[in-house]
Design a protein around this motif. Structure first.
Motif, mmCIF file in Angstrom:
data_model
loop_
_atom_site.group_PDB
_atom_site.id
_atom_site.type_symbol
_atom_site.label_atom_id
_atom_site.label_comp_id
_atom_site.label_asym_id
_atom_site.label_seq_id
_atom_site.Cartn_x
_atom_site.Cartn_y
_atom_site.Cartn_z
ATOM 1 N N ASP A 101 0.891 -1.268 -0.046
ATOM 2 C CA ASP A 101 -0.259 0.139 -0.026
ATOM 3 C C ASP A 101 0.881 1.266 0.074
ATOM 4 N N ARG A 110 5.185 2.642 -4.683
ATOM 5 C CA ARG A 110 4.764 3.271 -5.951
ATOM 6 C C ARG A 110 5.459 2.496 -7.138
ATOM 7 N N LYS A 168 -0.829 4.448 -7.989
ATOM 8 C CA LYS A 168 0.430 4.150 -7.650
ATOM 9 C C LYS A 168 1.513 3.981 -8.796
#
Length: 388
Positions: free
Chosen positions: A172, A175, A208
């Motif tokens: 989470d 990126r 992301k």
């Protein structure tokens, strides 16, 4: 024009990540030159990078390259970095040096090569969990040398599928940033040759996934600041790799070939909110110091970025906007050039001293004795360089 006192808070927040590989030996395709005191492992690379931050206050993190910076315990490496006052940053993958990638990696027609490249990125994500890194940076050498060598559309489909598989593995807090380069080592076509291709691929992945812009990865005459503006406008500029070029991907000290270009880029960064705390844009160097000393080369580089950032922040934005809206061509250009020609170096030196940093970081490092110490200590072993 805006006064220097009005921009110091924004300058104080500036951070420029250093590449671990800049401290190893590097060169041209003809020769890699060795130098005394070159690091022999990632721990010594980080110690050298920490010197840049200690003297400039600008470089609080170090990017790693896997497998060049592989260690048995990344927790130990992370603690070592923290002891030296820096953090571990972007994790850069490598799918361009193994025999299996001769005809490509994530975009290759061979499913075995693609899976091997995907697995490598899974390993990189594991490293990110151990180091606390946010960004996984992907640069691909994938492409072809001859017309008809492979099916270009199928390769884009392969790349999209591979990237989606990697993206699904991200945490989470992670990126994915996809870097582009218009040629080399592939010469007929490159699978990620420009910002548009990178944008198309990452836009399909999700929030992301971002684009990485390397300032040396464009054809001569490209208006790089336009690309910076567009990616900021689209919310997809994830990171910079700062360097300078005369002919190809020279990887020279940023701002050395064209200081005005670096200024123009930073003007668009400021205009587009790229310096804002919540922008998410990561500023990093990607350079190879072939003939100059490595630590001073990195110090000079981050100072060049800081100087052009300061000049960009000094622009009288209200006056510039008024001149632009009035179609005052020379007036608008004059406002921009007034900022560019402002010598900010004395102001930056005084400001550094007020913050407990050396007024002249280059001179302070030269007088520190650090170089003589590492030359004496780093005897024996194998010096780090390309591929190590």
């Amino acid at each position: 024009m805006t006064t220097f006192d009005q921009i110091t808070d924004r300058l104080a927040a500036q951070a420029i990540e250093l590449p671990s590989w800049a401290f190893g030996n590097s060169g041209t395709r003809f020769r890699v030159f060795g130098t005394p005191g070159t690091p022999r492992d990632p721990f010594e690379k980080i110690a050298d990078a920490a010197q840049v931050h200690a003297h400039t206050g600008l470089a609080p993190s170090v990017a790693l390259h896997i497998p060049w910076d592989e260690v048995d315990d990344y927790g130990v490496l992370r603690a070592h970095a923290e002891e030296h006052g820096v953090a571990l940053g972007t994790i850069n993958s490598n799918t361009f040096q193994d025999e299996e990638y001769k005809f490509g990696s994530l975009a290759a027609s061979d499913p075995t090569a693609r899976q091997r490249a995907i697995d490598h990125h899974f390993d990189c994500i594991d490293v990110m969990h151990a180091t606390g890194s946010r960004d996984l940076k992907i640069w691909l050498a994938d492409g072809t040398n001859y017309a008809g060598q492979d099916d270009m559309r199928r390769r884009q489909d392969n790349l999209a599928e591979s990237l989606a598989t990697i993206y699904a593995r991200l945490g989470d807090e992670h990126r994915l940033v996809l870097e582009y380069k218009f040629f080399e080592p592939a010469f007929y076509h490159t699978d990620v040759p420009d910002w548009g291709t990178s944008y198309a691929q990452v836009a399909a992945l999700g929030d992301k996934a971002m684009v990485c812009l390397d300032t040396g990865h464009h054809a001569p005459g490209t208006n790089i600041e336009f690309i910076v503006m567009q990616l900021l406008r689209l919310g997809k500029l994830g990171s910079f790799d700062f360097n300078s070029r005369y002919y190809a991907d020279d990887d020279l000290i940023v701002g050395s070939a064209d200081p005005f270009q670096l200024f123009r880029i930073m003007v668009e960064v400021v205009r587009g909110g790229g310096l804002d705390a919540d922008s998410g844009v990561a500023f990093m160097l990607d350079q190879c110091h072939n003939v100059e000393e490595k630590i001073p080369g990195q110090i000079r580089s981050v100072l060049n970025v800081q100087e052009m950032t300061a000049r960009a922040l000094l622009i009288d934005r209200e006056a510039l906007d008024a001149a632009q809206r009035a179609n005052d061509v020379l007036g608008a250009n004059g406002i921009l050039m007034d900022a560019f020609y402002t010598d900010v170096r004395p102001m930056l030196a005084e400001w550094r001293a007020s913050r407990g940093l050396p007024a002249d970081p280059m001179a302070a490092y030269a007088a520190s004795g650090y170089y003589d110490r590492i030359v004496a200590e780093r005897v024996g072993g194998t010096q780090a360089g390309w591929g190590a």
